[in-house]
Design a protein around this motif. Structure first.
Motif, PDB file in Angstrom:
ATOM      1  N   TRP A 232      35.137   5.017  55.357  1.00  0.00           N
ATOM      2  CA  TRP A 232      34.128   6.003  55.759  1.00  0.00           C
ATOM      3  C   TRP A 232      33.767   5.788  57.222  1.00  0.00           C
ATOM      4  CZ3 TRP A 232      34.151   3.654  51.025  1.00  0.00           C
ATOM      5  CH2 TRP A 232      34.093   4.478  49.886  1.00  0.00           C
ATOM      6  N   ARG A 233      33.563   6.903  57.933  1.00  0.00           N
ATOM      7  CA  ARG A 233      33.106   6.875  59.320  1.00  0.00           C
ATOM      8  C   ARG A 233      32.099   8.012  59.518  1.00  0.00           C
ATOM      9  NH1 ARG A 233      36.404   3.873  62.787  1.00  0.00           N
ATOM     10  NH2 ARG A 233      38.406   3.192  61.898  1.00  0.00           N
ATOM     11  N   THR A 234      31.484   8.045  60.696  1.00  0.00           N
ATOM     12  CA  THR A 234      30.566   9.135  61.005  1.00  0.00           C
ATOM     13  C   THR A 234      31.259  10.178  61.874  1.00  0.00           C
ATOM     14  OG1 THR A 234      29.709   7.911  62.913  1.00  0.00           O
ATOM     15  CG2 THR A 234      28.476   7.751  60.845  1.00  0.00           C
ATOM     16  N   ARG A 235      30.694  11.392  61.811  1.00  0.00           N
ATOM     17  CA  ARG A 235      31.197  12.484  62.638  1.00  0.00           C
ATOM     18  C   ARG A 235      30.005  13.360  63.008  1.00  0.00           C
ATOM     19  NH1 ARG A 235      35.516  16.005  59.740  1.00  0.00           N
ATOM     20  NH2 ARG A 235      36.779  14.139  60.172  1.00  0.00           N
ATOM     21  N   ILE A 236      30.023  13.900  64.223  1.00  0.00           N
ATOM     22  CA  ILE A 236      28.962  14.813  64.656  1.00  0.00           C
ATOM     23  C   ILE A 236      29.468  16.243  64.508  1.00  0.00           C
ATOM     24  CG2 ILE A 236      27.547  15.590  66.589  1.00  0.00           C
ATOM     25  CD1 ILE A 236      27.586  12.749  67.658  1.00  0.00           C
ATOM     26  N   ASP A 237      28.771  17.042  63.691  1.00  0.00           N
ATOM     27  CA  ASP A 237      29.061  18.460  63.518  1.00  0.00           C
ATOM     28  C   ASP A 237      27.876  19.248  64.063  1.00  0.00           C
ATOM     29  OD1 ASP A 237      31.494  18.008  62.359  1.00  0.00           O
ATOM     30  OD2 ASP A 237      30.808  18.221  60.295  1.00  0.00           O
ATOM     31  N   GLY A 238      28.060  19.822  65.249  1.00  0.00           N
ATOM     32  CA  GLY A 238      26.950  20.537  65.869  1.00  0.00           C
ATOM     33  C   GLY A 238      25.834  19.576  66.204  1.00  0.00           C
ATOM     34  N   ASN A 239      24.687  19.758  65.573  1.00  0.00           N
ATOM     35  CA  ASN A 239      23.553  18.855  65.799  1.00  0.00           C
ATOM     36  C   ASN A 239      23.316  17.945  64.603  1.00  0.00           C
ATOM     37  OD1 ASN A 239      22.648  20.728  63.991  1.00  0.00           O
ATOM     38  ND2 ASN A 239      20.632  21.021  64.948  1.00  0.00           N
ATOM     39  N   GLU A 240      24.355  17.714  63.811  1.00  0.00           N
ATOM     40  CA  GLU A 240      24.211  16.923  62.586  1.00  0.00           C
ATOM     41  C   GLU A 240      25.170  15.739  62.592  1.00  0.00           C
ATOM     42  OE1 GLU A 240      23.525  18.325  58.161  1.00  0.00           O
ATOM     43  OE2 GLU A 240      25.674  18.397  58.623  1.00  0.00           O
ATOM     44  N   LEU A 241      24.622  14.554  62.318  1.00  0.00           N
ATOM     45  CA  LEU A 241      25.431  13.350  62.134  1.00  0.00           C
ATOM     46  C   LEU A 241      25.710  13.206  60.644  1.00  0.00           C
ATOM     47  CD1 LEU A 241      26.639  10.728  63.409  1.00  0.00           C
ATOM     48  CD2 LEU A 241      24.467   9.605  62.837  1.00  0.00           C
ATOM     49  N   ARG A 242      26.965  13.191  60.286  1.00  0.00           N
ATOM     50  CA  ARG A 242      27.315  13.104  58.866  1.00  0.00           C
ATOM     51  C   ARG A 242      28.405  12.076  58.650  1.00  0.00           C
ATOM     52  NH1 ARG A 242      31.726  16.934  57.816  1.00  0.00           N
ATOM     53  NH2 ARG A 242      31.091  16.900  55.636  1.00  0.00           N
ATOM     54  N   VAL A 243      28.587  11.700  57.391  1.00  0.00           N
ATOM     55  CA  VAL A 243      29.588  10.709  57.015  1.00  0.00           C
ATOM     56  C   VAL A 243      30.793  11.410  56.412  1.00  0.00           C
ATOM     57  CG1 VAL A 243      30.095   8.780  55.455  1.00  0.00           C
ATOM     58  CG2 VAL A 243      27.900   8.885  56.654  1.00  0.00           C
ATOM     59  N   VAL A 244      31.984  11.009  56.839  1.00  0.00           N
ATOM     60  CA  VAL A 244      33.219  11.564  56.289  1.00  0.00           C
ATOM     61  C   VAL A 244      34.053  10.434  55.698  1.00  0.00           C
ATOM     62  CG1 VAL A 244      33.288  13.535  57.842  1.00  0.00           C
ATOM     63  CG2 VAL A 244      34.382  11.398  58.532  1.00  0.00           C
ATOM     64  N   GLU A 245      34.722  10.741  54.606  1.00  0.00           N
ATOM     65  CA  GLU A 245      35.620   9.765  53.987  1.00  0.00           C
ATOM     66  C   GLU A 245      36.995   9.971  54.618  1.00  0.00           C
ATOM     67  OE1 GLU A 245      36.548   7.953  49.529  1.00  0.00           O
ATOM     68  OE2 GLU A 245      35.509   9.876  49.747  1.00  0.00           O
ATOM     69  N   GLU A 246      37.269   9.189  55.645  1.00  0.00           N
ATOM     70  CA  GLU A 246      38.510   9.327  56.405  1.00  0.00           C
ATOM     71  C   GLU A 246      39.736   9.015  55.554  1.00  0.00           C
ATOM     72  OE1 GLU A 246      39.036   8.084  60.827  1.00  0.00           O
ATOM     73  OE2 GLU A 246      39.684   6.372  59.605  1.00  0.00           O
ATOM     74  N   VAL A 247      39.625   7.975  54.736  1.00  0.00           N
ATOM     75  CA  VAL A 247      40.668   7.635  53.759  1.00  0.00           C
ATOM     76  C   VAL A 247      39.989   7.697  52.394  1.00  0.00           C
ATOM     77  CG1 VAL A 247      42.299   5.889  52.956  1.00  0.00           C
ATOM     78  CG2 VAL A 247      41.844   6.135  55.413  1.00  0.00           C
ATOM     79  N   ALA A 248      40.451   8.595  51.545  1.00  0.00           N
ATOM     80  CA  ALA A 248      39.756   8.874  50.289  1.00  0.00           C
ATOM     81  C   ALA A 248      40.499   8.284  49.093  1.00  0.00           C
ATOM     82  CB  ALA A 248      39.568  10.372  50.111  1.00  0.00           C
ATOM     83  N   ALA A 249      40.110   7.088  48.696  1.00  0.00           N
ATOM     84  CA  ALA A 249      40.628   6.441  47.484  1.00  0.00           C
ATOM     85  C   ALA A 249      42.149   6.537  47.378  1.00  0.00           C
ATOM     86  CB  ALA A 249      39.974   7.050  46.244  1.00  0.00           C
ATOM     87  N   GLN A 250      42.827   6.165  48.438  1.00  0.00           N
ATOM     88  CA  GLN A 250      44.290   6.168  48.426  1.00  0.00           C
ATOM     89  C   GLN A 250      44.799   4.890  47.776  1.00  0.00           C
ATOM     90  OE1 GLN A 250      46.065   6.965  52.213  1.00  0.00           O
ATOM     91  NE2 GLN A 250      45.027   8.927  52.468  1.00  0.00           N
ATOM     92  N   ALA A 251      45.670   5.042  46.775  1.00  0.00           N
ATOM     93  CA  ALA A 251      46.170   3.892  46.024  1.00  0.00           C
ATOM     94  C   ALA A 251      47.111   3.052  46.881  1.00  0.00           C
ATOM     95  CB  ALA A 251      46.879   4.359  44.763  1.00  0.00           C
ATOM     96  N   PHE A 252      46.906   1.735  46.844  1.00  0.00           N
ATOM     97  CA  PHE A 252      47.877   0.830  47.477  1.00  0.00           C
ATOM     98  C   PHE A 252      48.586  -0.030  46.426  1.00  0.00           C
ATOM     99  CE2 PHE A 252      43.829  -1.539  47.702  1.00  0.00           C
ATOM    100  CZ  PHE A 252      44.180  -2.773  47.177  1.00  0.00           C
TER     101      PHE A 252
END
Length: 371
Positions: A232-252
């Motif tokens: 998970w990392r943060t991303r700025i969308d317009g005037n909003e700071l939000r969290v994005v799941e950059e890698v989403a439960a990828q099986a290793f």
């Protein structure tokens, strides 16, 4: 905390005990019904210390009422032995806004696995240190902190209210207030909370935490050995700071325990501190830190094998006739008359402040006297 406790890496608490909010000095509560969760939490701590919590799960949640966390702290302070054990052996999180209290009891597999992953990352940081460039200067100030306590402010909460977390491991830069990278091993109930936990770390730190890594070991589902990676990392969308799941439960690792073709865990050197520090020290320099799928599977397999072979592993023995001599127990420290006088004075001053600061208590005392 479990039958395999001997193999659990000790937690390191470098942050001194502190309150999450400025607590008013009030007289001890008389209505025990108000603090039902307090008794449950302290009972759990006592059971863990006594070895009565074996195989009862690695995650316990309590929804505290207002003031119950402060009461837990107050009662722990009155029991020095239990307080010391909790600080040394038990990990717990507290969210100041929702009053959710979570006790973590990770198994030996989780602890051994995260120790290997932590070591793989730190080994690469040490290799970068060998250089003479800005990247080396930056890496010299980054170290693993295992379960060092993290205190985060809570938005829209009472002044001074904070949340406290003890992640499975984290990496801190000496010039940063918060860790840049946090790693959590997920299991059972914790799996459901990991996304929210990542949001708390990232948003409540004002994006000073750069990346939260989740390593999910899937046991219990039809004997599945599947394991996944999330970032998970943060991303700025317009005037909003939000969290994005950059890698989403990828099986290793698949259900049978075999490695899966996957990019593995990939971090940037600048992830290990907040953006201001990274920009000032690194400038345009950057390096990639990688833990491959093969390594993740190897570390997890080694942890599982170690625990499975626990009973058959080598240990030293002594001759049956050889007696063991331990040091005699020392009596508890004696309080001198001078110390006792000082303690009495402190209690009297505290009692005076309680009566002056707590109007409800003062009013109630006046009513009782008039009766």
């Amino acid at each position: 905390m479990s039958t395999s406790q001997a193999f659990i890496i000790q937690n390191h608490h470098t942050t001194p005990p502190s309150s999450f909010a400025e607590r008013p000095l009030t007289p001890p509560p008389t209505d025990e019904k108000r603090f039902s969760h307090v008794r449950q939490v302290l009972g759990l701590f006592t059971d863990i210390r006594a070895g009565r919590h074996v195989n009862r799960g690695a995650w316990a949640e309590f929804q505290l009422a207002e003031g119950e966390y402060d009461e837990i702290e107050r009662r722990l302070e009155q029991d020095e032995a239990l307080l010391g054990y909790v600080k040394d052996k038990i990990r717990f999180d507290y969210h100041g806004e929702t009053h959710q209290f979570v006790v973590r009891m990770p198994t030996a597999i989780h602890e051994l696995f995260i120790a290997r992953v932590e070591d793989a990352i730190f080994s690469q940081l040490k290799s970068i240190r060998e250089g003479t460039d800005d990247a080396a200067a930056f890496a010299h100030k980054v170290s693993p902190a295992r379960s060092t306590e993290i205190y985060l402010p809570v938005d829209n909460a009472a002044s001074g209210t904070k949340s406290k977390y003890e992640p499975d491991t984290s990496f801190w830069h000496d010039d940063a207030k918060y860790p840049g990278v946090i790693l959590e091993v997920a299991y059972s109930q914790k799996r459901k909370r990991l996304g929210r936990l990542a949001e708390d770390y990232l948003l409540d730190s004002n994006a000073s935490v750069q990346a939260v890594v989740g390593l999910d070991i899937e046991y219990g589902k039809k004997k599945s050995r599947k394991a996944t990676l999330s970032v998970w990392r943060t991303r700025i969308d317009g005037n909003e700071l939000r969290v994005v799941e950059e890698v989403a439960a990828q099986a290793f690792r698949d259900e049978r325990g075999n490695p899966i073709q996957h990019p593995g865990l990939r971090l940037q050197l600048r992830d290990f501190a907040n953006k201001e520090v990274a920009r000032r020290v690194l400038g345009g320099e950057n390096r990639e830190i990688v833990v491959t799928t093969q390594q993740l599977c190897e570390y997890l397999h080694a942890a599982e094998t170690k625990v499975a072979r626990l009973q058959s592993l080598s240990e030293d023995s002594i001759a049956p006739e050889l007696k063991k001599r331990k040091r005699s127990k020392t009596p508890p420290d004696q309080i001198t008359s001078g110390d006792e006088a000082e303690y009495v004075g402190q209690e009297e001053r505290a009692a005076k402040r309680m009566a002056e600061d707590d109007s409800d208590y003062k009013d109630a005392s006046i009513e009782n006297l008039s009766e």
